[in-house]
Design an enzyme around this catalytic site. Structure first.
Site, PDB file in Angstrom:
ATOM      1  N   ASN A   9       7.553 -25.835  17.503  1.00 38.76           N
ATOM      2  CA  ASN A   9       8.487 -25.154  16.605  1.00 38.76           C
ATOM      3  C   ASN A   9       7.962 -25.354  15.179  1.00 38.76           C
ATOM      4  O   ASN A   9       8.122 -26.419  14.608  1.00 38.76           O
ATOM      5  CB  ASN A   9       9.883 -25.772  16.777  1.00 38.76           C
ATOM      6  CG  ASN A   9      10.889 -25.249  15.766  1.00 38.76           C
ATOM      7  OD1 ASN A   9      10.626 -24.277  15.057  1.00 38.76           O
ATOM      8  ND2 ASN A   9      12.040 -25.900  15.691  1.00 38.76           N
ATOM      9  N   LYS A  11       8.983 -24.098  12.509  1.00 40.24           N
ATOM     10  CA  LYS A  11      10.030 -24.006  11.484  1.00 40.24           C
ATOM     11  C   LYS A  11       9.554 -23.097  10.336  1.00 40.24           C
ATOM     12  O   LYS A  11       8.845 -22.145  10.596  1.00 40.24           O
ATOM     13  CB  LYS A  11      10.425 -25.413  11.018  1.00 40.24           C
ATOM     14  CG  LYS A  11      10.771 -26.312  12.214  1.00 40.24           C
ATOM     15  CD  LYS A  11      11.447 -27.593  11.857  1.00 40.24           C
ATOM     16  CE  LYS A  11      11.756 -28.351  13.145  1.00 40.24           C
ATOM     17  NZ  LYS A  11      12.486 -29.581  12.929  1.00 40.24           N
ATOM     18  N   HIS A  94      18.991 -23.977  17.563  1.00 39.08           N
ATOM     19  CA  HIS A  94      18.388 -25.191  17.017  1.00 39.08           C
ATOM     20  C   HIS A  94      19.380 -25.881  16.076  1.00 39.08           C
ATOM     21  O   HIS A  94      20.138 -25.209  15.373  1.00 39.08           O
ATOM     22  CB  HIS A  94      17.095 -24.846  16.270  1.00 39.08           C
ATOM     23  CG  HIS A  94      16.324 -26.062  15.881  1.00 39.08           C
ATOM     24  ND1 HIS A  94      16.616 -26.781  14.750  1.00 39.08           N
ATOM     25  CD2 HIS A  94      15.311 -26.708  16.501  1.00 39.08           C
ATOM     26  CE1 HIS A  94      15.793 -27.825  14.690  1.00 39.08           C
ATOM     27  NE2 HIS A  94      14.991 -27.802  15.733  1.00 39.08           N
ATOM     28  N   GLU A  96      19.084 -27.172  13.290  1.00 41.51           N
ATOM     29  CA  GLU A  96      19.002 -26.762  11.876  1.00 41.51           C
ATOM     30  C   GLU A  96      19.746 -25.445  11.657  1.00 41.51           C
ATOM     31  O   GLU A  96      20.309 -25.214  10.585  1.00 41.51           O
ATOM     32  CB  GLU A  96      17.528 -26.661  11.449  1.00 41.51           C
ATOM     33  CG  GLU A  96      16.928 -28.052  11.253  1.00 41.51           C
ATOM     34  CD  GLU A  96      15.440 -28.160  11.517  1.00 41.51           C
ATOM     35  OE1 GLU A  96      14.745 -27.124  11.537  1.00 41.51           O
ATOM     36  OE2 GLU A  96      14.969 -29.296  11.712  1.00 41.51           O
ATOM     37  N   GLU A 166      17.732 -32.225  21.922  1.00 44.19           N
ATOM     38  CA  GLU A 166      17.204 -32.711  20.652  1.00 44.19           C
ATOM     39  C   GLU A 166      18.267 -33.508  19.898  1.00 44.19           C
ATOM     40  O   GLU A 166      19.110 -32.915  19.204  1.00 44.19           O
ATOM     41  CB  GLU A 166      16.771 -31.524  19.784  1.00 44.19           C
ATOM     42  CG  GLU A 166      15.670 -30.696  20.400  1.00 44.19           C
ATOM     43  CD  GLU A 166      14.842 -29.997  19.340  1.00 44.19           C
ATOM     44  OE1 GLU A 166      13.640 -30.212  19.306  1.00 44.19           O
ATOM     45  OE2 GLU A 166      15.417 -29.260  18.522  1.00 44.19           O
ATOM     46  N   GLY A 172      12.616 -34.839  12.854  1.00 40.40           N
ATOM     47  CA  GLY A 172      11.950 -34.940  11.560  1.00 40.40           C
ATOM     48  C   GLY A 172      12.139 -36.285  10.877  1.00 40.40           C
ATOM     49  O   GLY A 172      11.834 -36.444   9.706  1.00 40.40           O
ATOM     50  N   SER A 212      10.791 -35.819  16.889  1.00 42.48           N
ATOM     51  CA  SER A 212       9.682 -36.719  16.547  1.00 42.48           C
ATOM     52  C   SER A 212       8.783 -37.051  17.741  1.00 42.48           C
ATOM     53  O   SER A 212       8.285 -38.160  17.867  1.00 42.48           O
ATOM     54  CB  SER A 212      10.211 -38.001  15.900  1.00 42.48           C
ATOM     55  OG  SER A 212      10.926 -37.695  14.717  1.00 42.48           O
TER      56      SER A 212
END
Ligand code: PGA
Length: 251
Positions: A9, A11, A94, A96, A166, A172, A212
């Site tokens: 991904n 991003k 996701h 985010e 996730e 991150g 991560s």
């Protein structure tokens, strides 16, 4: 047996020119992988990514998609647009998007259904925040998100799609869930799929870990029985790192 699937991904990283360099390097490094390898670049890179991966074992996915076929939705991208350029996967929900762009369980479900109906594979993301984990609500959160995301999808559809577990606190942050934590929560997700759709479907659905994941921890995470792959953010932006994750069993 479920075929492992490692997806990158990207991003909001990599211009189309930068994508050319990354893919060019990557395709040599993952050429021998016998698992599913997917890259999910930004929308504007998708056409070039498709062109560059032609004849390779790298599949291309989008990071988001709208559920309507077309219409007055300024700034959005439909699944038909993705399909026409050969996109085979789409990340949906996701964290985010949930955190910064108003994504809800309901819109995740709408997107997942639209993607599947078009013959594209959704990668549906679920996961708890740190506060939720600390309040012992992890199971409840992932169950609720999974049930809502799959609402109204046929058993056949669920068997084909991918779920990415996730934990938000691991994304991150360099703070990976332990392989036991990841395995345990993915088992919870698989069990809820089993309760709704039966064993054949829960045995078939692939569930990735994301947060991560990197060349150092990939082999251990992938050795866990419930973990069928990874959704890789930061480490997918360097060809050598992403390839090392893809080739986790070749070192
Ligand atoms: P990360 O991102 O690997 O940088 O933690 C994973 C993701 O958000 O999909």
């Amino acid at each position: 047996m479920r075929k492992p699937i490692i997806a990158g991904n990207w991003k909001m990283n990599m211009t189309p020119t930068e994508a050319v360099y990354l893919i060019d390097e990557l395709k040599k490094l993952v050429a021998d992988a016998d698992i599913d390898v997917v890259i999910c670049p930004p929308f504007v890179d998708l056409a070039v990514a498709k062109k560059l991966t032609e004849g390779t074992n790298i599949k291309v996915g989008a990071q988001n998609v709208h559920w309507a076929q077309n219409g007055a939705f300024t700034g959005e991208i439909s699944v038909a647009m993705l399909k026409e350029i050969g996109v085979e996967y789409a990340i949906v929900g996701h964290s985010e998007r949930r955190q910064y762009f108003g994504e809800t369980d309901e819109t995740v479900n709408l997107r997942a259904k639209a993607v599947l109906a078009a013959g594209v594979v959704p990668i549906i993301c679920v996961g708890e925040t740190l506060a939720q984990r600390e309040a012992n609500a992890t199971e409840l959160v992932v169950k609720t998100q999974t049930i809502a995301a799959l609402n109204g999808i046929s058993a056949d559809g669920v068997a084909k799609l991918v779920i990415a577990y996730e934990p938000v606190w691991a994304i991150g942050t360099g703070r990976t869930a332990t392989s036991e934590q990841a395995n345990e929560t993915i088992a919870v997700i698989r069990n809820i799929v089993k309760a709704i759709y039966g064993k054949a479907v829960s045995d078939a659905v692939r569930i990735q870990y994301g947060g991560s994941m990197n060349p150092k921890n990939a082999a251990e995470l992938m050795s866990m029985p419930e973990i069928d792959g990874g959704l890789i953010g930061g480490a997918s932006l360097r060809a050598a790192d992403f390839a090392a994750v893809v080739n986790y069993d070749k070192r």
